[in-house]
Design a protein around this motif. Structure first.
Motif, PDB file in Angstrom:
ATOM      1  N   ASP A 280      11.134 -78.757  16.259  1.00  0.00           N
ATOM      2  CA  ASP A 280      11.594 -77.535  16.874  1.00  0.00           C
ATOM      3  C   ASP A 280      12.051 -77.684  18.110  1.00  0.00           C
ATOM      4  O   ASP A 280      11.191 -77.947  19.249  1.00  0.00           O
ATOM      5  CB  ASP A 280      11.088 -76.333  16.226  1.00  0.00           C
ATOM      6  CG  ASP A 280      10.732 -76.273  14.838  1.00  0.00           C
ATOM      7  OD1 ASP A 280      11.511 -76.994  14.127  1.00  0.00           O
ATOM      8  OD2 ASP A 280       9.811 -75.573  14.341  1.00  0.00           O
ATOM      9  N   GLY A 301      18.598 -78.785  10.410  1.00  0.00           N
ATOM     10  CA  GLY A 301      17.894 -77.609  10.492  1.00  0.00           C
ATOM     11  C   GLY A 301      18.795 -76.415  11.095  1.00  0.00           C
ATOM     12  O   GLY A 301      20.033 -76.613  11.343  1.00  0.00           O
ATOM     13  N   SER A 302      18.212 -75.270  11.368  1.00  0.00           N
ATOM     14  CA  SER A 302      18.712 -74.206  11.658  1.00  0.00           C
ATOM     15  C   SER A 302      19.022 -74.088  13.107  1.00  0.00           C
ATOM     16  O   SER A 302      18.387 -74.444  13.924  1.00  0.00           O
ATOM     17  CB  SER A 302      18.273 -72.762  11.032  1.00  0.00           C
ATOM     18  OG  SER A 302      16.908 -72.742  11.730  1.00  0.00           O
ATOM     19  N   SER A 337      14.528 -77.029  13.896  1.00  0.00           N
ATOM     20  CA  SER A 337      15.505 -75.967  14.222  1.00  0.00           C
ATOM     21  C   SER A 337      15.589 -75.645  15.690  1.00  0.00           C
ATOM     22  O   SER A 337      15.076 -76.396  16.558  1.00  0.00           O
ATOM     23  CB  SER A 337      14.717 -74.720  13.809  1.00  0.00           C
ATOM     24  OG  SER A 337      13.576 -74.192  14.479  1.00  0.00           O
ATOM     25  N   GLU A 339      16.255 -72.696  18.619  1.00  0.00           N
ATOM     26  CA  GLU A 339      16.289 -71.441  19.056  1.00  0.00           C
ATOM     27  C   GLU A 339      16.808 -71.264  20.561  1.00  0.00           C
ATOM     28  O   GLU A 339      16.162 -71.708  21.451  1.00  0.00           O
ATOM     29  CB  GLU A 339      14.909 -70.608  18.895  1.00  0.00           C
ATOM     30  CG  GLU A 339      14.497 -70.793  17.490  1.00  0.00           C
ATOM     31  CD  GLU A 339      15.324 -69.530  16.598  1.00  0.00           C
ATOM     32  OE1 GLU A 339      15.927 -68.653  17.287  1.00  0.00           O
ATOM     33  OE2 GLU A 339      15.445 -69.710  15.358  1.00  0.00           O
TER      34      GLU A 339
END
Length: 344
Positions: A280, A301-302, A337, A339
């Motif tokens: 991540d 992934g997001s 992910s 962020e």
């Protein structure tokens, strides 16, 4: 004989030759191992006693430091009086270390390392490339403490072996190089034009650093960069580690992730790129999204953004794609992910 059979015969002959070469090399190493083990030189090394030593350092003429010790913990300490600059060692054999200070260069190295680099290092014994066995010194409790006043150097070079490296550096330098081996590296107060760190096996912590150029190549272990800046360029290439960056200002960052999470808090300046690996990625920017133009290529992934409007593009996402910003960030997503967050 058809072509297929000829190819099989050539491959078989090649593998047979390779096997004979490996067998001969193994026999030669084993023979040297046995000779070394039975030699008087080896026996004398086992029975030799260690000694604590102190080497005086002429801080006034000091310009360069080169350290290569093999197995030893190393710590840097500050002294207020330049006359008290010194190197204290513990656990080494007499005459095993070479200490010299000539033409402004302080050299501290292990003489036994010149007998051949380690091919196998099993802790209890080390076998060099010539099949020679090195034992005894490898299992001792060894340490080196370097006491220095505040001073400016041209170069500090450290070649890692087995052991921890720590301390609050009292010196600044044009170039600082740390090639890590097996052990943790924990240093603070790093001031240099160029700081180069090559990771080994162990955790790396760099705190309170102010450099022009930062280069870090990954090893195996967690990496922490805190309270620091690189004013011209930053190159970080991944290994097998989690990367934690807190309160940093990195210019022209090129970050290539390996295996592990990436957690960033601070600001990026100039033309920057983040190539994620497996893990991540969390980027917390201390300033507004208005200072950046970003593009993100899709991975697995997001993707989430806070305090910024994210635009969906053909191959990914963007933040302020048409903004003529001084700070640009290209993000290539990997597996994991992403962020993003900005201050309001």
């Amino acid at each position: 004989m058809n072509k297929f059979v000829k190819v099989l015969l050539i491959i078989s002959a090649s593998l047979l030759g390779l096997g004979l070469l490996i067998a001969a090399t193994g026999f030669a190493w084993s023979y040297r191992f046995a000779q070394r083990y039975e030699s008087l030189e080896f026996a004398s090394m086992e029975s030799a006693s260690t000694t604590n030593q102190t080497f005086e350092v002429d801080a006034a003429s000091l310009e360069r430091i080169t350290i290569s010790l093999g197995l030893s913990d190393v710590r840097f300490e500050k002294v207020s009086d330049p006359a008290k600059a010194r190197v204290e060692t513990k656990g080494f054999f007499e005459n095993e270390l070479k200490f010299s200070q000539e033409n402004g260069r302080l050299t501290l190295e292990n003489r036994s390392l010149k007998n051949g680099f380690s091919l196998f290092n099993c802790g209890l014994f080390r076998v060099d490339w010539q099949g020679r066995v090195h034992l005894g010194a490898e299992v001792l409790d060894r340490s080196v403490t370097i006491y220095l006043p505040e001073c400016a150097l041209a170069e500090l070079t450290f070649e890692g072996g087995v052991g921890d490296i720590s301390g609050d550096l009292p010196i600044s330098a044009d170039v600082m190089r740390f090639n890590c081996g097996a052990g943790d590296l924990s240093l603070s107060n790093l001031n240099a034009k160029s700081l180069r760190v090559s990771g080994g096996v162990g955790d790396v912590t760099l705190e309170n650093f102010a450099v022009e150029s930062l280069e870090f190549s990954g090893g195996t272990g967690d990496v922490r960069l805190a309270d620091g800046s690189a004013s011209e360029r930053s190159i970080i290439s991944g290994g097998v580690f989690s990367l934690d960056m807190k309160d940093v200002e990195l210019h022209n960052l090129s970050l290539s992730g390996g295996t592990g999470d990436i957690d960033f808090t601070g600001v990026m300046r100039g033309s920057c790129s983040v190539e994620a690996g497996v893990g991540d990625v969390t980027l917390r920017f201390s300033d507004s999204a208005d200072n950046y133009s970003m593009h993100l290529d899709r991975g697995i992934g997001s993707v989430n953004a806070h305090n910024a409007d994210m635009v969906v593009e053909e191959h990914g996402y963007a933040i302020n794609p048409h903004l003529d910003a001084e700070n640009t960030v290209e993000i290539s997503m990997g597996v994991g992910s992403v962020e993003l967050s900005f201050s309001k």
